[in-house]
Scaffold this motif. Structure first.
Motif, mmCIF file in Angstrom:
data_model
loop_
_atom_site.group_PDB
_atom_site.id
_atom_site.type_symbol
_atom_site.label_atom_id
_atom_site.label_comp_id
_atom_site.label_asym_id
_atom_site.label_seq_id
_atom_site.Cartn_x
_atom_site.Cartn_y
_atom_site.Cartn_z
ATOM 1 N N ARG B 139 8.361 9.881 4.768
ATOM 2 C CA ARG B 139 9.169 9.528 3.612
ATOM 3 C C ARG B 139 10.633 9.887 3.810
ATOM 4 N N GLU B 140 10.887 11.125 4.229
ATOM 5 C CA GLU B 140 12.278 11.578 4.247
ATOM 6 C C GLU B 140 13.055 11.008 5.434
ATOM 7 N N LYS B 141 12.377 10.805 6.586
ATOM 8 C CA LYS B 141 13.114 10.336 7.756
ATOM 9 C C LYS B 141 13.067 8.821 7.903
ATOM 10 N N LEU B 142 11.913 8.219 7.533
ATOM 11 C CA LEU B 142 11.752 6.790 7.800
ATOM 12 C C LEU B 142 11.748 5.936 6.535
ATOM 13 N N GLY B 143 11.629 6.571 5.399
ATOM 14 C CA GLY B 143 11.586 5.806 4.168
ATOM 15 C C GLY B 143 10.264 5.109 3.915
ATOM 16 N N ALA B 144 9.193 5.550 4.607
ATOM 17 C CA ALA B 144 7.875 4.963 4.356
ATOM 18 C C ALA B 144 7.297 5.586 3.098
ATOM 19 N N ASN B 145 6.625 4.775 2.295
ATOM 20 C CA ASN B 145 6.111 5.282 1.027
ATOM 21 C C ASN B 145 5.081 6.382 1.252
ATOM 22 N N GLU B 146 5.354 7.578 0.715
ATOM 23 C CA GLU B 146 4.482 8.716 1.019
ATOM 24 C C GLU B 146 3.120 8.570 0.358
#
Lengths: 316, 365
Positions: B139-146
């Motif tokens: 989430r924080e580095k890649l912006g993938a939905n956690e």
């Protein structure tokens, strides 16, 4: 590996991917409005049970399907009421609804039948028939794969097109995308985001309900407890991977169907099948990570390019 | 404390109480409608869990892991992220501990009970922290939905732990898939004999104190709360939001790991989970009932444990399926977590109070 084996394998891939495709398309609609549809699982469960019961009682397939859809939409309206009127966190309510529906379906099943595992004995539910496409069924190999599938499968493919049309070619779809990109901007031009959310969730619920009913009225003709078995979440990740594009998402759900079919086929030969069962989920996580990395790199490149252009222009 | 703040707190409290009452009324009406003998069923449901020490032990057995996973979820929930990976950690962390107990050459055999348990808890906490890191990093580095990642990871962790259990730890002499019996010094001793009330209770109490300390008194806890409630403010005041959120999710994962340790080594004599335990998801419900405040987590955890036990008791006496309480949870959340519930009367009260204050001030002048 004969051709017959391959055709029957591909046929089963299409069969398995149907419920995932419904849920994935349902997730596409809500994702276009900027929200994740975590409650797809509960919508599937509710409609799957309702479809079985109503179609068995009325002995009319379409009344059953309609009832399942209505119940599913009611569930989504409850969700929207909780999230947008009562201001409960949407995802929290979705999770609560999922557990609630898995309990409620068992409860209703127990009241109606006295059994809490499945409805096979008590209800003689109707089943969506397989449809043989007129011309395609005569083509040698392709006919074996594409024809003779369950009616819901064809509805799923048509739905993908309809949803694409809805999102990219209608006023409502435009509004949905606007709300998804920037709710405040949409509100400033007189679009009520909550109304759009509610409409989107209702449409999504109607689509998800068919995924649920495929499980209980297409695959087989009875309802088992927790019949959706995490398909709602797989659909959601298919839509996440497909970046909420209906076609890519539909293809992704076929990929998931493929991995599930491979797993089913290999289970016979491999005794420790647990790792195999984890395969679709591992693929999902890796794909999502890769795609998000790719998107970030692209974004950075774009920014760098724009910077260069601006620099070049100022240099002039 | 000024008056407005007091009114807000009162309403917060009122909302939780009203929510609980409404949910109970809902479920009691449901029972009365369905049961053959409504009075008996309602009595069974409401006071049944307290009738014998065995049933009370059952409540406590559920209460212990709920407390820990609830505390963990408070951190995740307070940082504004919806990582649900706790569910999978509860299954997976004890497996790592099992590997070290059974497959590391037996060096743990001679260690005294509590030191050994401490080692197990640390192992589980570290495992939980690392697993919690994966969706958080995404989430924080890649912006993938956690949320998507964490739900997928739950299934992966479930199947992975089943695989490890079957391949390396399985006891072939029993008919179901389970590990060997834990050595004596790797089990939490029972506090009430022949019941589920075990010494993991102390661990969960210590965990609660630690959670409260981190949440209210430490720098990282304050940062998590600020970043969760207003990310923009946190960003503009110079906080590294990504790092803070990461910390929140790792702490949450560690608590889930301990919850798994306490549950797996307290309730059972072998590792025998074969599906998701739902302790992680219940932790979220506990955190909601506690309004994201670790101080109130014991109440939420006890309430949920009580409801769960009551439904099992009712199931034994009337054969109403115990799954029906899941509906009660949804009603509970609908009212307890609803920001709009009672907000009109709250605002009215605050207006009235403020007006009174203003008029008093103008009189004084």
């Amino acid at each position: 590996m004969t051709i017959e084996w391959i055709t029957s394998f591909l046929f089963s891939v299409l069969r398995i991917s149907t419920p995932i495709m419904f849920v994935a398309i349902c997730a596409v609609i809500s994702e276009q409005t900027g929200l994740l549809n975590m409650a797809a699982e509960s919508m599937m469960l509710a409609s799957a049970l309702t479809g079985v019961i109503v179609s068995a009682l009325t002995q009319n397939l379409f009344v059953g399907i309609l009832a399942g859809m209505v119940v599913s939409v009611l569930v989504s309206l409850l969700l929207c009421f909780a999230a947008f009127v009562m201001k409960v966190d949407l995802y929290l309510m979705s999770i609560a609804l999922n557990t609630a529906m898995s309990g409620a379906t068992v409860f209703v099943m127990y009241i109606m039948t006295g059994v809490k595992s499945n409805t096979a004995a008590a209800f003689n539910s109707l089943q969506m028939p397989a449809i043989h496409l007129p011309i395609i069924k005569d083509i040698p190999v392709i006919g074996k794969i594409l024809s003779g599938l369950n009616g819901f499968t064809y509805i799923a493919w048509i739905t993908a097109f309809l949803v694409w049309f809805l999102i990219y070619r209608t006023k409502l779809g435009l509004r949905m995308r606007v709300v998804g990109q920037n709710p405040s901007a949409a509100e400033s031009v007189g679009i009520n985001p909550r109304k759009i959310y509610t409409i989107a969730f209702s449409i999504a619920a109607a689509i998800a309900s068919m995924g649920g009913m495929y499980l209980s009225m297409g695959y087989q003709n009875f309802f088992i407890r927790d019949i959706s078995a995490g398909k709602g979440f797989i659909g959601m990740s298919a839509s996440t991977i497909g970046n909420a594009n209906p076609f890519i998402t539909a293809v992704m759900s076929i990929v998931f169907g493929l991995s599930e079919a491979v797993t089913n086929n290999l289970k016979i030969y491999i005794s420790d099948s647990q790792l195999l069962s984890a395969l679709p989920y591992i693929i999902t996580v890796v794909l999502i990570f890769l795609l998000s990395t790719w998107r970030i790199v692209q974004k950075k490149n774009k920014i760098r390019r724009t910077q260069h252009e601006v620099m070049a222009q100022t240099a002039k | 404390m000024n008056k407005v703040r007091r009114i807000e707190l009162t309403f917060e409290f009122l909302r939780v109480i009203l929510g609980i009452i409404i949910a109970f009324a809902f479920i009691l009406v449901l029972i009365a409608l369905v049961a053959d003998n409504p009075v008996d069923a309602i009595i069974n449901f409401s006071i049944g869990p307290f009738q014998t020490s065995r049933r009370f032990g059952q409540i406590m057995g559920k209460f212990i892991p709920y407390l820990l996973s609830g505390c963990g979820m408070c951190f995740i929930y307070a940082s504004g992220r919806f990582s649900l990976v706790g569910e999978g950690i509860v299954n997976f962390a004890p497996i790592i501990a099992c590997i070290i107990i059974f497959l590391s050459g037996g060096w743990m055999a001679g260690i005294p009970l509590w030191i050994n348990l401490l080692i197990i808890i640390v192992i589980c906490a570290v495992t939980g922290g690392f697993i919690g890191l994966i969706p958080a990093l995404g989430r924080e580095k890649l912006g993938a939905n956690e949320m998507v990642i964490s739900i997928m990871m739950n299934f992966i962790l479930l199947f992975l732990s089943q695989y490890i259990l079957k391949a390396f730890l399985a006891d072939r002499s029993v008919s179901f898939l389970a590990s060997w019996i834990y050595p004596k010094n790797a089990r939490f001793p029972a506090l009430i004999a022949d019941s589920n009330f075990h010494a993991g209770f102390y661990i969960s109490m210590i965990g609660l104190v630690i959670a409260c300390f981190i949440f209210y008194r430490s720098r990282i806890g304050r940062k998590i709360r600020i970043a969760g409630s207003n990310p923009n403010f946190a960003r503009y005041s110079g906080m590294n939001i990504g790092l803070v959120m990461l910390a929140g999710q790792v702490i949450g994962g560690m608590f889930s790991g301990v919850a798994g340790a306490v549950d797996a080594f307290g309730l059972y004599e072998r590792y025998q989970y074969n599906m998701l335990t739902n302790i992680g998801m219940d932790g979220l419900i506990v955190a909601v009932l506690a309004r994201k405040q670790p101080v109130f987590v014991p109440f939420g955890a006890f309430l949920l444990a009580y409801i769960r036990t009551a439904s099992v008791v009712l199931n034994l006496s009337t054969s109403i399926p115990f799954e029906f309480v899941n509906m009660m949870q949804a009603v509970l959340i609908l009212f307890v977590a609803a920001d709009a519930f009672l907000s009109k009367s709250k605002n009215k009260m605050i207006f009235k109070e403020s007006r009174k204050k203003v008029s008093e001030q103008s009189k004084g002048a």
